[in-house]
Design an enzyme around this catalytic site. Structure first.
Site, PDB file in Angstrom:
ATOM      1  N   CYS A   2       0.797  -1.232   0.000  1.00 10.62           N
ATOM      2  CA  CYS A   2       0.000   0.000   0.000  1.00 10.62           C
ATOM      3  C   CYS A   2       0.836   1.292   0.000  1.00 10.62           C
ATOM      4  O   CYS A   2       1.788   1.408   0.749  1.00 10.62           O
ATOM      5  CB  CYS A   2      -0.918   0.073   1.203  1.00 10.62           C
ATOM      6  SG  CYS A   2      -2.082  -1.251   1.328  1.00 10.62           S
ATOM      7  N   ARG A  27       6.227  -0.459  -4.678  1.00  7.58           N
ATOM      8  CA  ARG A  27       5.921  -1.049  -3.375  1.00  7.58           C
ATOM      9  C   ARG A  27       5.018  -2.273  -3.502  1.00  7.58           C
ATOM     10  O   ARG A  27       4.905  -3.048  -2.565  1.00  7.58           O
ATOM     11  CB  ARG A  27       5.232  -0.008  -2.477  1.00  7.58           C
ATOM     12  CG  ARG A  27       6.123   1.144  -2.102  1.00  7.58           C
ATOM     13  CD  ARG A  27       5.313   2.245  -1.470  1.00  7.58           C
ATOM     14  NE  ARG A  27       4.764   1.846  -0.190  1.00  7.58           N
ATOM     15  CZ  ARG A  27       5.339   2.071   0.983  1.00  7.58           C
ATOM     16  NH1 ARG A  27       6.475   2.692   1.037  1.00  7.58           N
ATOM     17  NH2 ARG A  27       4.773   1.677   2.100  1.00  7.58           N
ATOM     18  N   TRP A  74      -2.766  -2.920  -1.600  1.00  6.22           N
ATOM     19  CA  TRP A  74      -2.243  -4.286  -1.697  1.00  6.22           C
ATOM     20  C   TRP A  74      -3.170  -5.115  -0.817  1.00  6.22           C
ATOM     21  O   TRP A  74      -3.185  -4.950   0.410  1.00  6.22           O
ATOM     22  CB  TRP A  74      -0.808  -4.313  -1.195  1.00  6.22           C
ATOM     23  CG  TRP A  74      -0.060  -5.576  -1.452  1.00  6.22           C
ATOM     24  CD1 TRP A  74       0.547  -5.951  -2.610  1.00  6.22           C
ATOM     25  CD2 TRP A  74       0.197  -6.621  -0.514  1.00  6.22           C
ATOM     26  NE1 TRP A  74       1.164  -7.164  -2.445  1.00  6.22           N
ATOM     27  CE2 TRP A  74       0.969  -7.598  -1.169  1.00  6.22           C
ATOM     28  CE3 TRP A  74      -0.146  -6.835   0.820  1.00  6.22           C
ATOM     29  CZ2 TRP A  74       1.405  -8.759  -0.552  1.00  6.22           C
ATOM     30  CZ3 TRP A  74       0.286  -7.990   1.433  1.00  6.22           C
ATOM     31  CH2 TRP A  74       1.052  -8.936   0.751  1.00  6.22           C
ATOM     32  N   ASN A 100      -3.082   2.937   5.141  1.00  2.06           N
ATOM     33  CA  ASN A 100      -2.082   1.852   5.039  1.00  2.06           C
ATOM     34  C   ASN A 100      -2.033   1.156   6.377  1.00  2.06           C
ATOM     35  O   ASN A 100      -2.109   1.822   7.408  1.00  2.06           O
ATOM     36  CB  ASN A 100      -0.681   2.425   4.810  1.00  2.06           C
ATOM     37  CG  ASN A 100      -0.408   2.679   3.367  1.00  2.06           C
ATOM     38  OD1 ASN A 100      -1.276   2.478   2.531  1.00  2.06           O
ATOM     39  ND2 ASN A 100       0.791   3.137   3.075  1.00  2.06           N
ATOM     40  N   GLY A 101      -1.831  -0.142   6.369  1.00  2.00           N
ATOM     41  CA  GLY A 101      -1.710  -0.870   7.619  1.00  2.00           C
ATOM     42  C   GLY A 101      -2.846  -1.861   7.775  1.00  2.00           C
ATOM     43  O   GLY A 101      -3.557  -2.171   6.809  1.00  2.00           O
ATOM     44  N   GLU A 487      20.606 -16.481  -0.310  1.00  2.00           N
ATOM     45  CA  GLU A 487      20.234 -15.191  -0.885  1.00  2.00           C
ATOM     46  C   GLU A 487      20.031 -15.317  -2.403  1.00  2.00           C
ATOM     47  O   GLU A 487      19.096 -14.754  -2.953  1.00  2.00           O
ATOM     48  CB  GLU A 487      21.315 -14.145  -0.530  1.00  2.00           C
ATOM     49  CG  GLU A 487      21.160 -12.777  -1.163  1.00  2.00           C
ATOM     50  CD  GLU A 487      19.852 -12.054  -0.858  1.00  2.00           C
ATOM     51  OE1 GLU A 487      19.078 -12.505   0.000  1.00  2.00           O
ATOM     52  OE2 GLU A 487      19.584 -11.042  -1.526  1.00  2.00           O
ATOM     53  N   LYS A 491      16.504 -14.509  -4.363  1.00  3.79           N
ATOM     54  CA  LYS A 491      16.432 -13.580  -5.499  1.00  3.79           C
ATOM     55  C   LYS A 491      15.738 -14.253  -6.675  1.00  3.79           C
ATOM     56  O   LYS A 491      14.883 -13.679  -7.326  1.00  3.79           O
ATOM     57  CB  LYS A 491      17.818 -13.119  -5.964  1.00  3.79           C
ATOM     58  CG  LYS A 491      18.569 -12.100  -5.171  1.00  3.79           C
ATOM     59  CD  LYS A 491      18.038 -10.704  -5.235  1.00  3.79           C
ATOM     60  CE  LYS A 491      17.033 -10.462  -4.146  1.00  3.79           C
ATOM     61  NZ  LYS A 491      17.536 -10.149  -2.833  1.00  3.79           N
ATOM     62  N   GLU A 494      11.970 -14.783  -6.091  1.00  2.89           N
ATOM     63  CA  GLU A 494      11.237 -13.523  -6.061  1.00  2.89           C
ATOM     64  C   GLU A 494      10.880 -13.011  -7.444  1.00  2.89           C
ATOM     65  O   GLU A 494       9.748 -12.608  -7.674  1.00  2.89           O
ATOM     66  CB  GLU A 494      12.113 -12.434  -5.417  1.00  2.89           C
ATOM     67  CG  GLU A 494      12.059 -12.342  -3.941  1.00  2.89           C
ATOM     68  CD  GLU A 494      12.790 -11.095  -3.444  1.00  2.89           C
ATOM     69  OE1 GLU A 494      14.016 -11.019  -3.624  1.00  2.89           O
ATOM     70  OE2 GLU A 494      12.130 -10.219  -2.891  1.00  2.89           O
ATOM     71  N   HIS A 510      21.716 -35.851   3.511  1.00  3.30           N
ATOM     72  CA  HIS A 510      20.737 -36.126   4.566  1.00  3.30           C
ATOM     73  C   HIS A 510      19.314 -35.943   4.073  1.00  3.30           C
ATOM     74  O   HIS A 510      18.394 -35.774   4.877  1.00  3.30           O
ATOM     75  CB  HIS A 510      21.039 -35.239   5.784  1.00  3.30           C
ATOM     76  CG  HIS A 510      22.400 -35.482   6.333  1.00  3.30           C
ATOM     77  ND1 HIS A 510      22.695 -36.573   7.114  1.00  3.30           N
ATOM     78  CD2 HIS A 510      23.574 -34.815   6.154  1.00  3.30           C
ATOM     79  CE1 HIS A 510      23.981 -36.547   7.433  1.00  3.30           C
ATOM     80  NE2 HIS A 510      24.533 -35.499   6.843  1.00  3.30           N
ATOM     81  N   LYS A 607       7.622  -3.863  -1.595  1.00  3.84           N
ATOM     82  CA  LYS A 607       8.966  -3.408  -1.240  1.00  3.84           C
ATOM     83  C   LYS A 607       9.127  -3.270   0.265  1.00  3.84           C
ATOM     84  O   LYS A 607      10.128  -3.673   0.831  1.00  3.84           O
ATOM     85  CB  LYS A 607       9.271  -2.071  -1.927  1.00  3.84           C
ATOM     86  CG  LYS A 607      10.672  -1.536  -1.634  1.00  3.84           C
ATOM     87  CD  LYS A 607      11.742  -2.455  -2.185  1.00  3.84           C
ATOM     88  CE  LYS A 607      13.143  -1.970  -1.884  1.00  3.84           C
ATOM     89  NZ  LYS A 607      14.138  -3.031  -2.104  1.00  3.84           N
TER      90      LYS A 607
HETATM   91  C1  AGP Z   1      14.536  -8.829  -0.683  1.00  3.64           C
HETATM   92  O1  AGP Z   1      14.810  -9.045  -2.020  1.00  3.64           O
HETATM   93  C2  AGP Z   1      13.144  -8.918  -0.323  1.00  3.64           C
HETATM   94  N1  AGP Z   1      12.310  -8.100  -1.108  1.00  3.64           N
HETATM   95  C3  AGP Z   1      12.786  -8.988   1.143  1.00  3.64           C
HETATM   96  O2  AGP Z   1      13.224 -10.217   1.598  1.00  3.64           O
HETATM   97  C4  AGP Z   1      13.315  -7.873   2.082  1.00  3.64           C
HETATM   98  O3  AGP Z   1      14.687  -7.973   2.238  1.00  3.64           O
HETATM   99  C5  AGP Z   1      12.588  -7.989   3.432  1.00  3.64           C
HETATM  100  O4  AGP Z   1      11.223  -7.795   3.242  1.00  3.64           O
HETATM  101  C6  AGP Z   1      13.115  -7.028   4.471  1.00  3.64           C
HETATM  102  O5  AGP Z   1      12.901  -5.699   4.090  1.00  3.64           O
HETATM  103  P1  AGP Z   1      13.604  -4.518   4.858  1.00  3.64           P
HETATM  104  O6  AGP Z   1      15.063  -4.675   4.665  1.00  3.64           O
HETATM  105  O7  AGP Z   1      13.072  -3.273   4.244  1.00  3.64           O
HETATM  106  O8  AGP Z   1      13.249  -4.654   6.312  1.00  3.64           O
END
Ligand code: AGP
Length: 612
Positions: A2, A27, A74, A100-101, A487, A491, A494, A510, A607
């Site tokens: 949002c 976002r 959102w 928002n929220g 990581e 990526k 995502e 395992h 975001k």
């Molecule tokens: C990263 O690519 C992600 N979009 C996500 O994991 C992100 O790092 C996480 O939501 C934490 O966000 P922040 O660093 O703004 O707290």
């Protein structure tokens, strides 16, 4: 997650509002809407789908109002639809609200309002807000200038959960009221105008002067002023903060996507992060911190708490802190940590990492640690973000605005900063470790080495073209390389929507090896000289079972064993994740591009995750 925009001034509001929403698109959202105060009253235009669809709505061009609020939604409560889109009105259409929220007690409030004759037309939690404001507004017999503010305040005191809200009222056509609690909201100050946004970059092209709000600060906005009130509606003073980012650093600068631009910005972002904190021949300096030798020596534990990629930054650095400072260090996921009654006390230092500084779980975990008596330190990229207002200490990555949902430069900057922090702790504690000198030198060399590493882009692209149609991709590593595997896998998921898993290479036997079959793609990361042989053996096991392998390494390995080898610059093992993640960022980017996906705004993701 949002987005909110608002404008009150002398210009036509609707184009400013839509433009602001477009800048907040990254976002993540599924519907959009605006409300403006027109001569005829409040006009609301909204629909599900993209912000640009607003341009096609009947009557949008006829809006003349110079005050308005806007929102990208959102979906949390209720599917994406026109009815559920914001702005929402009360039954009498006196108020219009964007929010928002999440209102956690909305069921209870909805029942209360229904019992009092109100009807609901959406499935959202937000719709209780304008109706609750109306309820208090109607009950108030005084007809003075503060009537609207009193009603909004009373309504907000009934709300449980998180909110950033903007309110328009047709009886006060020259004002807007905004307030926040645990959800971001900033006010940009212009000449005879004020801008409101959930995010600084969205309104940076209009102003660099901002008011940053704390929880339960109510703001009555008019064209030429912003008046602030506390919870008891006592007037308070607020200073304007000048933000150094310029609008162009939040634009794409000729790159196809923000993500690619941000990947290429890493050498500079790292330079900015290092700043004046690290000098090869003198001690590390953090002027924001006043930790004494005694305090650091008294610590029984350091907790690093964060979500997603930021949590991976913590994991990448745990080893550095433990090795240099000899303080046991645990890294945890904020959403788990906050509910497991962690063993935290005044002898624990709690570090919270958040690019946005707005992640709800991370902020809640920080508040919990404060209650338990621990000192709290946050590492964030956004000056003035919510988390910095809660933490005892805040240090900044200075990576510049990160717009793409998939975090890249924020991650590498976080790892850099955490390593410098570990050195600062060690030096303050009087710990002597011969590797510190070498580590410092290598950190200072990082921008150049990252630049060099980015040159492998075409090679990574070639490999991406071969595997972009895969259903599953596996990532393996040991030690810090295992964190890079995690990581890299995150990526890829995502932005390419390819199912992927990451494993500590030693865990393969395992269980996970059962998944390996002919032609499956396995990516190995090998930068730790002590572990490289062992990971090679694990990769040999998957090759025997028919896997295709891509290897990322800065060590001497037998190239002929693997389908694809990406050689990266060598560095100190503590900071190798900063370099070894680069090919994996590019890999996920090129796969997503090959599949024709929206790299910057992947489906279902936001975001900044400002709700639990
Ligand atoms: C990263 O690519 C992600 N979009 C996500 O994991 C992100 O790092 C996480 O939501 C934490 O966000 P922040 O660093 O703004 O707290």
């Amino acid at each position: 997650m949002c987005g909110i925009v608002g404008y009150i001034g002398t210009k036509k509001a609707s184009p400013i509002l839509i433009n602001g929403l477009l800048r907040l698109e990254y976002r993540g959202y599924d519907s959009a809407g605006i409300a403006t105060i027109e001569k005829s009253g409040i006009s609301i235009m909204k629909d599900k789908g993209r912000v640009k669809n607003l341009y096609n709505l009947d009557g949008i061009d006829n809006l003349e109002g110079t005050i308005g609020i806007a929102h990208t939604r959102w979906a949390t409560h209720g599917k994406p639809s026109k009815e559920n889109s914001h702005p929402h009105s009360d039954n009498s259409k006196t108020f219009s609200v964007v929010h928002n929220g999440i209102i956690e007690n909305y069921n209870e409030l909805r029942k209360f309002l229904t019992d009092n004759g109100y009807t609901f037309y959406s499935q959202t939690d937000t719709e209780v807000i304008p109706n609750l404001i109306h309820y208090y507004y109607n009950k108030d017999s005084k007809n003075d200038d503060l009537k609207l503010l009193r009603a909004i305040k009373s309504a907000c005191m009934d709300l449980k959960g998180s909110f950033a809200i903007e309110v328009l009222c047709k009886d006060f056509p020259d004002n807007m009221i905004v307030v926040r609690k645990d959800s971001p909201l900033v006010i940009g100050k212009g000449e005879n105008e004020n801008y409101i946004s959930s995010d600084i970059p969205a309104i940076l092209s209009f102003t660099r002067d901002f008011y940053l709000l704390n929880d339960y600060e109510f703001v009555v906005l008019s064209r030429n002023k912003a008046e602030f009130y506390d919870k008891d509606l006592k007037p308070i003073n607020k200073d304007v903060k000048n933000i150094e980012w310029d609008a162009s650093s939040a634009e794409k600068d000729g790159f196809d996507d923000y993500m690619l631009k941000e990947i290429y910005e890493q050498p500079n972002a790292i330079r900015e992060t290092i700043g004046a904190k690290l000098n090869e021949n003198s001690k590390c300096e953090f002027e924001e911190l006043d930790f004494t030798k005694e305090y650091l020596l008294s610590l029984n534990k350091i907790y690093i708490v964060a979500c997603g990629t930021a949590m991976h930054a913590g994991l990448s650095t745990r080893n550095t802190i433990e090795k240099l400072c000899k303080i046991p260090t645990e890294v945890d996921i904020a959403s788990e940590f906050r509910y497991r009654d962690p063993l935290v006390n005044e002898k624990t230092l709690c570090i919270f990492i958040s690019q946005s500084g707005e992640t709800a779980d991370t902020i809640a975990a920080l508040k919990l640690c404060k209650e338990k008596g621990a000192k709290t330190l946050t590492i964030t990229n956004v000056i003035g973000s919510s988390i910095t207002r809660e933490a005892d200490y805040s240090i900044y990555t200075h990576a510049g605005p990160e717009i793409a949902v998939a975090s890249t430069k924020a991650y590498t900057s976080q790892v850099v900063l955490l390593n410098i922090l570990a050195i600062y702790f060690a030096e303050t504690m009087g710990m002597t470790n011969p590797c510190i000198k070498d580590l410092k030198e290598e950190i200072l060399n990082l921008p150049k080495k990252v630049e060099e590493c980015l040159k492998i882009s075409e090679k990574v692209k070639d490999f991406s073209k071969k595997v972009y149609n895969e259903k599953d991709i596996f990532f393996l590593g040991r030690g810090v390389d295992e964190v890079v595997a995690r990581e890299g896998s995150l990526k890829l998921k995502e932005i390419s929507y390819i199912h992927s898993e990451s494993y500590a290479a030693g865990e393969l036997k395992h269980g996970p090896i059962a998944l390996i079959e002919k032609d499956i793609t396995v990516i190995g990361i090998m930068t730790d000289p002590n572990l490289v042989e062992k990971t090679v053996s694990n990769l040999q096991e998957v090759i025997t079972r028919g896997a295709k392998t891509m290897v990322i390494s800065n060590q001497k390995i037998d190239d002929t064993m693997f389908e694809f080898v990406i050689n990266i610059p060598n560095t100190h093992p503590f900071i190798s994740p900063i370099i070894s993640i680069i090919p994996l960022q590019l890999f996920s980017y090129y796969i997503a591009k090959e599949k024709g996906l929206d790299v910057d705004k992947p489906r279902n993701l936001a975001k900044s995750v400002t709700v639990e």
